[in-house]
Scaffold this motif. Structure first.
Motif, mmCIF file in Angstrom:
data_model
loop_
_atom_site.group_PDB
_atom_site.id
_atom_site.type_symbol
_atom_site.label_atom_id
_atom_site.label_comp_id
_atom_site.label_asym_id
_atom_site.label_seq_id
_atom_site.Cartn_x
_atom_site.Cartn_y
_atom_site.Cartn_z
ATOM 1 N N LEU A 1 0.849 -1.181 0.000
ATOM 2 C CA LEU A 1 0.000 0.000 0.000
ATOM 3 C C LEU A 1 0.887 1.233 0.000
ATOM 4 C CD1 LEU A 1 -2.444 -1.150 2.831
ATOM 5 C CD2 LEU A 1 -2.767 -1.432 0.364
ATOM 6 N N ALA B 1 -2.823 0.234 -4.247
ATOM 7 C CA ALA B 1 -2.690 -1.082 -3.638
ATOM 8 C C ALA B 1 -2.277 -2.119 -4.673
ATOM 9 C CB ALA B 1 -3.997 -1.504 -2.975
ATOM 10 N N ILE C 1 -5.300 -8.562 -3.802
ATOM 11 C CA ILE C 1 -5.691 -7.260 -3.283
ATOM 12 C C ILE C 1 -7.128 -6.897 -3.630
ATOM 13 C CG2 ILE C 1 -4.830 -5.984 -5.297
ATOM 14 C CD1 ILE C 1 -4.772 -4.947 -1.545
ATOM 15 N N TYR D 1 -9.778 -7.377 -0.866
ATOM 16 C CA TYR D 1 -9.608 -6.702 0.415
ATOM 17 C C TYR D 1 -10.518 -5.490 0.569
ATOM 18 C CZ TYR D 1 -5.404 -9.330 1.661
ATOM 19 O OH TYR D 1 -4.518 -10.315 2.008
ATOM 20 N N MET E 1 -10.725 -1.811 2.273
ATOM 21 C CA MET E 1 -9.692 -0.807 2.443
ATOM 22 C C MET E 1 -10.163 0.271 3.408
ATOM 23 S SD MET E 1 -7.314 -1.904 0.334
ATOM 24 C CE MET E 1 -6.247 -0.467 0.154
ATOM 25 N N TRP F 1 -14.679 -4.157 -0.404
ATOM 26 C CA TRP F 1 -13.860 -4.496 -1.578
ATOM 27 C C TRP F 1 -14.542 -4.090 -2.872
ATOM 28 C CZ3 TRP F 1 -15.799 -7.652 -5.340
ATOM 29 C CH2 TRP F 1 -16.903 -8.443 -5.002
ATOM 30 N N ARG G 1 -13.496 4.285 -3.694
ATOM 31 C CA ARG G 1 -12.609 3.254 -4.235
ATOM 32 C C ARG G 1 -12.823 3.076 -5.720
ATOM 33 N NH1 ARG G 1 -11.518 -2.576 -1.332
ATOM 34 N NH2 ARG G 1 -9.911 -3.322 -2.801
ATOM 35 N N ASN H 1 -7.481 -0.518 -8.333
ATOM 36 C CA ASN H 1 -7.030 -0.901 -6.986
ATOM 37 C C ASN H 1 -6.512 0.313 -6.220
ATOM 38 O OD1 ASN H 1 -7.651 -3.672 -7.110
ATOM 39 N ND2 ASN H 1 -5.723 -4.125 -8.158
ATOM 40 N N CYS I 1 -3.051 4.355 4.896
ATOM 41 C CA CYS I 1 -3.940 3.459 4.180
ATOM 42 C C CYS I 1 -3.819 2.071 4.789
ATOM 43 C CB CYS I 1 -3.557 3.440 2.694
ATOM 44 S SG CYS I 1 -4.586 2.392 1.657
ATOM 45 N N ALA J 1 -5.473 -2.224 4.730
ATOM 46 C CA ALA J 1 -6.235 -3.252 4.020
ATOM 47 C C ALA J 1 -6.458 -4.455 4.922
ATOM 48 C CB ALA J 1 -5.505 -3.676 2.750
#
Length: 123
Positions: A4, A24, A29, A32, A34, A53, A72, A77, A96, A98
């Motif tokens: 990250l 990310a 990933i 995940y 965040m 996610w 997001r 990502n 940040c 995750a």
């Protein structure tokens, strides 16, 4: 392995706006949730916001609702934190984070962390 990398911090005048980014990467990933945390000088790291996610659900700390907004871009990502009406008390290192469980982020914990980006708000 999750990496990250935050960016977008800096010295900003009070009342202005700022958008932080978190890029990310990692083999899983995309699965995940965040989040963003921040740590002011002499203070403990605190929860700011989290996003699922899929980007379909968000949670913001009561203290930042209306001024700080998480979003997001799942295709890239990348997670963003939009900060409006900046105040001196927003001065902190923003991290940040995750985790595969959204509930973990919401409870203030995460399995992976970025290096942080400094936000300094001048009066």
């Amino acid at each position: 392995q999750v990496q990250l990398v935050e960016s977008g911090g800096g010295l900003v005048q009070a009342g202005g706006s700022l958008r932080l980014s978190c890029a990310a990467s990692g083999p899983t990933i995309s699965t995940y949730a965040m989040g963003w945390f921040r740590q002011a000088p002499g203070k403990e790291r605190t929860f700011v916001a989290a996003v699922t996610w899929s980007g379909g659900g968000t949670l913001h700390a009561d203290s930042v609702k209306g001024r700080l907004t998480i979003s997001r871009d799942t295709a890239k990502n990348t997670v963003y934190l939009q900060i409006n009406s900046l105040k001196p008390e927003d001065t902190a290192v923003y991290y940040c984070a995750a985790d595969q469980l959204f509930s973990q982020l919401a409870s203030g914990r995460a399995d992976h962390w970025g290096q942080g980006t400094q936000v300094t708000v001048s009066s």
